[in-house]
Design an enzyme around this catalytic site. Structure first.
Site, PDB file in Angstrom:
ATOM      1  N   ASP A  18       0.873  -1.174   0.000  1.00  0.00           N
ATOM      2  CA  ASP A  18       0.000   0.000   0.000  1.00  0.00           C
ATOM      3  C   ASP A  18       0.910   1.224   0.000  1.00  0.00           C
ATOM      4  OD1 ASP A  18      -1.878   1.987   0.453  1.00  0.00           O
ATOM      5  OD2 ASP A  18      -2.128   1.490   2.583  1.00  0.00           O
ATOM      6  N   GLY A  28       1.642   5.112  -0.065  1.00  0.00           N
ATOM      7  CA  GLY A  28       1.087   6.415   0.265  1.00  0.00           C
ATOM      8  C   GLY A  28       2.061   7.523  -0.069  1.00  0.00           C
ATOM      9  N   TYR A  85     -18.653   8.441  -6.152  1.00  0.00           N
ATOM     10  CA  TYR A  85     -17.687   9.433  -5.687  1.00  0.00           C
ATOM     11  C   TYR A  85     -16.620   9.628  -6.763  1.00  0.00           C
ATOM     12  CZ  TYR A  85     -14.426  11.642  -2.302  1.00  0.00           C
ATOM     13  OH  TYR A  85     -13.582  12.494  -1.628  1.00  0.00           O
ATOM     14  N   GLY A  88      -9.731   7.825  -3.812  1.00  0.00           N
ATOM     15  CA  GLY A  88      -8.426   7.177  -3.767  1.00  0.00           C
ATOM     16  C   GLY A  88      -8.561   5.668  -3.648  1.00  0.00           C
ATOM     17  N   ILE A  89      -7.693   4.937  -4.341  1.00  0.00           N
ATOM     18  CA  ILE A  89      -7.762   3.481  -4.318  1.00  0.00           C
ATOM     19  C   ILE A  89      -7.507   2.937  -2.915  1.00  0.00           C
ATOM     20  CG2 ILE A  89      -5.343   3.226  -4.982  1.00  0.00           C
ATOM     21  CD1 ILE A  89      -8.334   0.927  -5.937  1.00  0.00           C
ATOM     22  N   ASP A  90      -6.731   3.659  -2.098  1.00  0.00           N
ATOM     23  CA  ASP A  90      -6.509   3.219  -0.722  1.00  0.00           C
ATOM     24  C   ASP A  90      -7.801   3.268   0.085  1.00  0.00           C
ATOM     25  OD1 ASP A  90      -6.483   6.011  -0.935  1.00  0.00           O
ATOM     26  OD2 ASP A  90      -5.058   6.285   0.708  1.00  0.00           O
ATOM     27  N   ASP A 145      -9.946   5.938   8.169  1.00  0.00           N
ATOM     28  CA  ASP A 145      -8.512   5.693   8.001  1.00  0.00           C
ATOM     29  C   ASP A 145      -7.789   6.915   8.555  1.00  0.00           C
ATOM     30  OD1 ASP A 145      -5.937   5.104   7.249  1.00  0.00           O
ATOM     31  OD2 ASP A 145      -6.467   4.447   5.227  1.00  0.00           O
ATOM     32  N   THR A 149      -4.982  24.258  29.062  1.00  0.00           N
ATOM     33  CA  THR A 149      -4.768  24.478  27.631  1.00  0.00           C
ATOM     34  C   THR A 149      -4.460  23.187  26.879  1.00  0.00           C
ATOM     35  OG1 THR A 149      -4.001  26.732  28.016  1.00  0.00           O
ATOM     36  CG2 THR A 149      -3.374  25.716  25.935  1.00  0.00           C
TER      37      THR A 149
END
Length: 211
Positions: free
Chosen positions: A5, A7, A68, A72-74, A89, A144
């Site tokens: 995979d 990226g 859509y 993305g293929i991922d 994801d 904070t």
């Protein structure tokens, strides 16, 4: 069998159930000795992948029901084995995709946790802090550090619960295990993208010359 995979920053591999990763920079010099079945969202790697026949792109073999544009293929692979539910994801970006009856209804993209933390830091050095892993999203922050963590996490959780509509939430990606604790009906699956890739391979064994 080797699955990969690809990226924008890392190449994630799965071989015989073992998952490992390398930087994209190191992948540039990677030369496989057997076929590597891959999905890729990094356009810069396309020439390298096209130059070696041992790299096999699974994208053309995926049958994924969606309207859509430009998904993305991922993301498609992460959703591939899920009939109904919300798929999150959580990596450098956070993607959320809704599946219903095997059809992809749509989704959205948010900044990842690290990117959000950097955005706060760019506003003021005083907002540079570490994400509170024990944060209670039902309690209004009193310092904070917690306020920043709350400001990042609360919208993610609220959007996810709205999209899920009571269905199971499936999480994957580097921050998926961390986010799982903030949902009452969620499952973290580290190899969700690889599960989709394996299903595509099983559906196309003859075309891929695996029989």
């Amino acid at each position: 069998m080797i699955l990969c995979d690809l990226g924008n920053t890392h190449a994630n591999f799965c071989e015989d159930g073992r998952i490992r990763n390398m930087s994209v920079a190191n992948f540039e010099s990677y030369e496989p000795k057997e076929r590597v079945f891959f999905v890729n969202v990094n356009d810069a790697l396309a020439p390298k992948l096209a130059s070696n026949p041992l790299f096999v792109d699974l994208a053309p073999f995926a049958r994924f029901d969606t309207t859509y544009s430009g998904l993305g293929i991922d993301r498609a692979m992460a959703c591939y084995t899920i009939k109904t539910g919300l798929i999150i994801d959580a990596g450098s970006a956070i993607t959320m995709d809704v599946m219903s009856g095997g059809m992809h209804l749509g989704g959205l993209i948010l900044p990842g946790l690290a990117a959000s933390m950097k955005a706060y830091e760019s506003i003021s050095p005083r907002l540079k802090c570490v994400m509170n892993s024990q944060l209670d999203l039902e309690c209004l922050p009193q310092r904070t550090t917690d306020a920043v963590s709350y400001g990042i996490l609360k919208p993610i959780v609220a959007i996810a619960n709205e999209l899920a509509r009571g269905n199971m939430i499936y999480l994957t990606g580097g921050d998926g295990a961390y986010l799982e604790k903030f949902f009452s009906h969620a499952l973290y699956e580290r190899d969700l993208v690889f599960a989709g890739m394996r299903q595509v391979i099983n559906e196309n064994k003859e075309k891929l010359c695996l029989e």
